[in-house]
Design an enzyme around this catalytic site. Structure first.
Site, mmCIF file in Angstrom:
data_model
loop_
_atom_site.group_PDB
_atom_site.id
_atom_site.type_symbol
_atom_site.label_atom_id
_atom_site.label_comp_id
_atom_site.label_asym_id
_atom_site.label_seq_id
_atom_site.Cartn_x
_atom_site.Cartn_y
_atom_site.Cartn_z
ATOM 1 N N ALA A 16 0.795 -1.059 -0.228
ATOM 2 C CA ALA A 16 -0.005 -0.717 0.722
ATOM 3 C C ALA A 16 1.158 1.122 -0.442
ATOM 4 C CB ALA A 16 -0.515 -0.325 1.059
ATOM 5 N N GLY A 19 3.393 2.811 -4.705
ATOM 6 C CA GLY A 19 2.888 2.559 -6.920
ATOM 7 C C GLY A 19 1.762 1.820 -5.925
ATOM 8 N N PHE A 120 18.605 18.895 -7.871
ATOM 9 C CA PHE A 120 18.924 17.651 -7.322
ATOM 10 C C PHE A 120 20.422 17.208 -8.177
ATOM 11 C CE2 PHE A 120 16.081 14.557 -4.513
ATOM 12 C CZ PHE A 120 15.814 14.928 -3.610
ATOM 13 N N GLN A 241 21.750 1.101 -5.039
ATOM 14 C CA GLN A 241 22.013 2.023 -4.169
ATOM 15 C C GLN A 241 22.417 2.962 -2.722
ATOM 16 O OE1 GLN A 241 18.997 5.852 -5.116
ATOM 17 N NE2 GLN A 241 20.616 6.121 -6.277
ATOM 18 N N HIS A 243 22.466 5.729 0.085
ATOM 19 C CA HIS A 243 22.407 7.620 -0.021
ATOM 20 C C HIS A 243 23.850 8.130 0.326
ATOM 21 C CE1 HIS A 243 20.340 11.403 0.076
ATOM 22 N NE2 HIS A 243 19.839 10.782 -0.207
ATOM 23 N N LEU A 253 17.932 9.537 7.012
ATOM 24 C CA LEU A 253 18.312 10.178 5.979
ATOM 25 C C LEU A 253 17.922 11.336 5.865
ATOM 26 C CD1 LEU A 253 18.484 9.747 2.531
ATOM 27 C CD2 LEU A 253 15.931 9.969 1.719
ATOM 28 N N GLU A 256 18.560 14.675 -0.061
ATOM 29 C CA GLU A 256 19.505 15.148 -1.028
ATOM 30 C C GLU A 256 18.895 17.050 -1.532
ATOM 31 O OE1 GLU A 256 19.840 13.957 -6.132
ATOM 32 O OE2 GLU A 256 19.998 12.418 -4.648
ATOM 33 N N ARG A 287 24.288 9.525 -7.526
ATOM 34 C CA ARG A 287 24.369 9.360 -6.169
ATOM 35 C C ARG A 287 25.283 8.587 -5.794
ATOM 36 N NH1 ARG A 287 17.577 8.766 -3.818
ATOM 37 N NH2 ARG A 287 17.760 10.690 -3.800
ATOM 38 N N HIS A 354 20.365 2.034 0.584
ATOM 39 C CA HIS A 354 18.795 3.241 0.511
ATOM 40 C C HIS A 354 17.704 2.809 -0.221
ATOM 41 C CE1 HIS A 354 16.622 6.836 0.525
ATOM 42 N NE2 HIS A 354 16.978 7.142 -1.654
ATOM 43 N N GLU A 388 9.758 0.332 -6.234
ATOM 44 C CA GLU A 388 10.691 -0.355 -5.780
ATOM 45 C C GLU A 388 10.796 -1.722 -5.837
ATOM 46 O OE1 GLU A 388 14.367 0.595 -2.591
ATOM 47 O OE2 GLU A 388 12.393 1.483 -2.196
ATOM 48 N N ARG A 399 19.617 4.873 -9.696
ATOM 49 C CA ARG A 399 18.973 6.199 -9.794
ATOM 50 C C ARG A 399 18.907 7.594 -9.418
ATOM 51 N NH1 ARG A 399 15.412 8.287 -5.946
ATOM 52 N NH2 ARG A 399 16.367 7.008 -4.610
ATOM 53 N N LEU A 405 9.272 8.474 -6.629
ATOM 54 C CA LEU A 405 8.198 8.465 -6.510
ATOM 55 C C LEU A 405 8.052 8.900 -8.031
ATOM 56 C CD1 LEU A 405 8.099 10.980 -3.718
ATOM 57 C CD2 LEU A 405 8.247 9.519 -3.519
#
Length: 588
Positions: A16, A19, A120, A241, A243, A253, A256, A287, A354, A388, A399, A405
């Site tokens: 949930a 996506g 970014f 990845q 981060h 986190l 960025e 990244r 990440h 993901e 990525r 998102l």
């Protein structure tokens, strides 16, 4: 099977997050009967943790174009992304963001009233030399805003939610059609069979593989492991990845967006060291580049602190007003966990696990695909995946921030539209054969065995340490082989693991045991894929093979559970036109 309660729907969505909810909304608005199964309350899904924003070439701040967005994504992927899927995502991005606006997402605003966009990492400069500002932000809580808006819209559309239900395994018939899943209600411990004409896996990533990570505790790769056990391969699992800016030693986190607002990194000498690694993009390189730069600074003795084990992220020069307005969540996080105010004191940071770039292979319609003869791909009947846990592949080997998102929203919507077409032709449920749930039930009841043996929490801690020590930012054959041997040993030892709690009501020990089983399979897939790829590309950095090898490795890896077999398929590169981007040296 007759003793297991059964519910029937047009579509079952497992997960949930953004996506799953975007797909559910599209389906519910088309009058499909939709069930969403989630092991946590939907607004606790990990999408809520996304901070910086969602990419779209709206050109609200500086001139921009979807072609530039596409080029940046292809380049960021280290040319391993499939260019047809990337083009689809980048062209759809503005429409998807405007839809979010109409769903009620409270984006930050410019003085003109337009959606605020920040710079970014990995975003190119336009023809005027200006840095692209493409990331549409709701302060630094963008994922939170999107997830809550999508959940509210789904409630309005009467989507049916199975909150705090754990999906155990997929159900299919002898012809390979997927018919739903067996789940367990966490509150009661009772199993339930959810029958569906189509099943969509949207369970998110597997960041809990690593000891230090940015992921929620629920990110244990459940959907990917279910697909593996059902005979699907996993694609590009070597690309995980890290981060660059997690809170040092803790992993939380630091978006960025801090660097997008003008923050920068310093080593122990007070040097802005990113100028040496990425002279043009500097702190806003992609990244993987920034993560390797930080790790290199620490390895070469220029780390900060008593143990010289981190660098500093400086944003106090931005001023307290900007920090409080644009980065309120980051300020709260840093004050809570470090007891410092980032508007006054630099933040100690180090790369942290990440994002899972690999996952269940799909096409751009969200259909799960498996390779057939002569390089063709065959859609798996009735099975879809987005987010993901899926691999379209739009992220390739690395990525870009702001594209996660976008990925879940674009392909959640695309998968739902394809499912709607499928449902118009599939009016009735296929019969569920006798014994179809037996294997899934055995997986559940296996944890009812009593005895003494391996500890589930102990094995999970050991797994996380093995992955962190042997499959991190820098890798080589010896370290990866040791990691694979240890992961295979853990997989063998889990057969002798037991839990002490055998009650039914809210038995979280049993859920954690099944999560561990999932993590073990994903860990084996990750380290096996990494050992096999003898090059450095994106997030996969081999010290013993420091160069990218396009002649041999311009291809996606495919890991199958049957014999831990590795297979490969080609990357889709568009024919040479103005919209295609052939591989070249990647510099920032």
């Amino acid at each position: 099977m007759s003793t297991i309660p059964k519910r029937s729907f047009d579509t079952l969505i497992i997960g949930a997050g953004g996506g799953g909810l975007r797909a559910a909304l599209q389906l519910s608005q088309a009058d499909a009967r939709v069930a969403v199964v989630s092991k946590v309350f939907p607004t606790r899904s990990h999408t809520v943790a996304a901070q910086g924003g969602v990419n779209a070439a709206l050109a609200n701040v500086v001139p921009d174009n979807w072609h530039w967005h596409m080029f940046d994504t292809v380049k960021g992927s280290d040319y391993l992304g499939d260019q047809d899927a990337i083009e689809y995502m980048c062209r759809a991005a503005p429409r998807v963001v405007y839809e979010l606006e109409h769903f009620g997402v409270p984006f930050s605003r410019l003085d003109t009233g337009r959606i605020y966009q920040r710079a970014f990492g990995g975003q190119s400069r336009n023809f005027g030399g200006e840095q692209a500002a493409r990331t549409c932000a709701a302060a630094d809580r963008t994922g939170h805003a999107i997830l809550h808006s999508l959940y509210q819209q789904n409630i309005r559309a009467k989507t049916h939610f199975f909150d705090e239900y754990f999906a155990i395994d997929l159900i299919k018939d002898q012809d390979g059609y997927f018919l739903g899943a067996l789940a367990i209600e966490i509150a009661s411990g009772e199993p339930i069979l959810i029958e569906a004409k189509t099943t969509l896996i949207a369970t998110g990533g597997a960041g809990q593989l690593f000891r230090t990570n940015t992921n929620a505790l629920v990110n244990t790769g459940d959907g990917m492991a279910m697909a593996l056990r059902a005979g699907m391969p996993l694609q590009d699992m070597e690309f995980f990845q890290f981060h660059p800016t997690g809170i040092a030693g803790k992993g939380m986190l630091i978006t960025e967006g801090v660097r997008g607002e003008g923050g920068y990194l310093l080593n122990a000498d007070g040097e802005r060291f990113m100028e040496r690694y990425a002279p043009n993009a500097k702190d806003l390189a992609s990244r993987d580049v920034v993560s390797r730069a930080i790790a290199t600074e620490v390895r070469e003795g220029r780390g900060v602190g008593p143990n010289k084990d981190h660098v500093l992220l400086k944003l106090d020069h931005l001023g307290a007003d900007i920090v409080k307005k644009r980065l309120p969540g980051i300020r709260d996080t840093v004050m809570t966990f470090l007891h410092i105010d980032p508007a006054e004191t630099p933040i100690p940071v180090f790369p942290t696990a990440h994002y899972t770039m690999g996952g269940i292979p799909t096409d751009r319609f969200g259909q799960v695909v498996i390779p057939e003869q002569q390089g063709a791909e065959e859609p798996v009947p009735g099975l879809y995946s987005v987010g993901e846990c899926a691999c379209v592949s739009v992220h390739g080997a690395n990525r870009l921030g702001g594209n996660s998102l976008l990925d879940i929203l674009v392909f959640g919507r695309a998968a739902a539209n394809h499912i709607i077409d499928h449902l118009s032709e599939q009016r009735y449920h296929r019969p569920i054969p006798e014994g179809a749930t037996d294997v899934a039930m055995q997986r559940l009841t296996r944890w009812n065995r009593q005895g003494k043996g391996e500890s589930v929490p102990g094995l999970r801690r050991e797994l996380a340490k093995v992955m962190e020590d042997h499959c991190s930012v820098f890798r080589n054959e010896e370290v990866l082989q040791q990691g694979k041997d240890k992961m295979l040993e853990i997989r063998a030892r889990i057969r002798d693991a037991y839990i002490d709690d055998h009650s039914k009501v809210f038995n979280t020990a049993r859920i954690e045991a099944m999560e561990l089983e999932n993590l073990v399979e994903i860990g084996v897939a990750t380290v096996t894929s990494a050992l096999a790829r003898t090059e450095s590309r994106g997030a996969h950095s081999r010290i013993d093979y420091p160069e990218r090898d396009d002649a041999k490795w311009m291809r996606h890896s495919l890991f199958s559970l049957d014999g831990d077999k590795m297979d490969y398929k080609p990357v889709r590169i568009k024919p040479l036109t103005v919209d295609s981007f052939p591989p070249k040296k990647r510099t920032y």
